[in-house]
Motif scaffolding. Structure first.
Motif, PDB file in Angstrom:
ATOM      1  N   UNK A   2       1.491  -4.975 -11.842  1.00  0.00           N
ATOM      2  CA  UNK A   2      -0.066  -3.804 -12.047  1.00  0.00           C
ATOM      3  C   UNK A   2      -0.417  -2.722 -11.004  1.00  0.00           C
ATOM      4  N   UNK A   3      -1.528  -1.884 -10.765  1.00  0.00           N
ATOM      5  CA  UNK A   3      -0.997  -1.036 -10.379  1.00  0.00           C
ATOM      6  C   UNK A   3      -1.902  -1.860  -9.063  1.00  0.00           C
ATOM      7  N   UNK A   4      -2.951  -2.862  -8.656  1.00  0.00           N
ATOM      8  CA  UNK A   4      -3.589  -3.393  -7.782  1.00  0.00           C
ATOM      9  C   UNK A   4      -2.186  -4.071  -6.913  1.00  0.00           C
ATOM     10  N   UNK A   5      -1.314  -5.048  -7.675  1.00  0.00           N
ATOM     11  CA  UNK A   5      -0.507  -5.498  -6.858  1.00  0.00           C
ATOM     12  C   UNK A   5       0.450  -4.414  -6.054  1.00  0.00           C
ATOM     13  N   UNK A   6       0.953  -3.367  -6.970  1.00  0.00           N
ATOM     14  CA  UNK A   6       2.042  -2.060  -6.731  1.00  0.00           C
ATOM     15  C   UNK A   6       1.177  -1.397  -5.411  1.00  0.00           C
ATOM     16  N   UNK A   7      -0.529  -1.263  -5.281  1.00  0.00           N
ATOM     17  CA  UNK A   7      -1.046  -0.869  -4.167  1.00  0.00           C
ATOM     18  C   UNK A   7      -0.544  -1.439  -3.043  1.00  0.00           C
ATOM     19  N   UNK A   8      -0.796  -3.126  -3.259  1.00  0.00           N
ATOM     20  CA  UNK A   8      -0.665  -3.882  -2.366  1.00  0.00           C
ATOM     21  C   UNK A   8       1.058  -3.987  -1.655  1.00  0.00           C
ATOM     22  N   UNK A   9       1.611  -4.289  -2.577  1.00  0.00           N
ATOM     23  CA  UNK A   9       2.861  -4.157  -1.589  1.00  0.00           C
ATOM     24  C   UNK A   9       3.063  -2.804  -1.311  1.00  0.00           C
TER      25      UNK A   9
END
Length: 251
Positions: A2-9
């Motif tokens: 998801x977008x949140x995990x992608x940004x965090x990564x």
């Protein structure tokens, strides 16, 4: 993903730790306030920069080796004679540092000499100066071991590039003649480049008793006192006045 995990990564990869931790709250606030994309981007960068500045400041304090008590907001000018509030505020402005002046803070034990010196060191760090706090024992250890210890040599080189050095409790330990000579060369190399803040419970005339060599003592004093303000403090020891006891209030 998801977008949140992608940004965090992505933030982890780019080492944008503060943004990664606060991205959800930043996004929620931006959505609630209806700000522009540019404002949102600016807020993210503000968070990261503030985080890095705080971390950098903590690292500078660690390297400076400031004692725990270095907050001059807690310094009680009414408890000592020789440090009115107006003088303390003037010292905190650090104009004397820009003029390459040094300070010798004299007085009996327990009246806040170390806290005052450490507080001025902290203000210098905040203002962007390379400032360090060392005891006399620390300085002598560095001078004696810099030829055989990488840690001591690193610290020595750091001090040689300083703008501001506190030497706490100067002349509290007896030093041999060869050690006194090394200390003289250290002061001689830096005295027109560095502002020293010296704390001592001995008058300069008594330093010769510790060093044991009048010529070396005179040479050290000649350099330290050349552009120097001597501040004499007096008063009752804070530690004795507030002595702790396991049997109730101390008398």
């Amino acid at each position: 993903m998801n977008i949140k995990n992608r940004i965090a990564s992505h933030c982890k990869y780019l080492r944008l730790n503060a943004i990664g931790e606060k991205i959800q709250s930043l996004a929620d606030n931006a959505s609630h306030e209806g700000i522009s994309y540019l404002d949102f981007a600016a807020r993210m960068l503000d968070v990261e920069i503030e985080h890095r500045q705080d971390r950098e400041m903590l690292n500078k304090i660690r390297i400076a080796r400031l004692p725990v008590n270095h907050d001059l907001k807690q310094y009680d000018c009414t408890a000592v004679e020789g440090m009115p509030v107006s003088r303390l505020e003037q010292l905190k402005e650090l104009t004397w540092l820009d003029q390459n002046f040094s300070l010798v803070i004299m007085g009996p034990n327990g009246i806040g000499k170390t806290m005052l010196a450490a507080g001025l060191c902290y203000h210098a760090i905040e203002a962007g100066y390379r400032a360090y706090f060392r005891t006399m024992e620390d300085i002598m250890t560095i001078l004696k071991t810099k030829g055989i210890s990488k840690i001591a040599m690193t610290d020595y080189r750091r001090l040689c590039k300083a703008h501001f050095i506190v030497i706490d409790d100067i002349m509290m330990i007896s030093i041999a003649r060869n050690e006194a000579n090394a200390f003289f060369h250290f002061i001689n190399a830096l005295h027109e480049k560095v502002s020293f803040v010296i704390t001592t419970n001995k008058s300069p005339k008594e330093w010769v008793e510790t060093i044991g060599d009048e010529v070396i003592t005179t040479s050290i004093l000649d350099r330290l006192l050349y552009r120097c303000e001597i501040i004499k403090l007096s008063g009752e020891s804070y530690r004795l006045k507030n002595r702790k006891t396991i049997f109730g209030k101390a008398k």
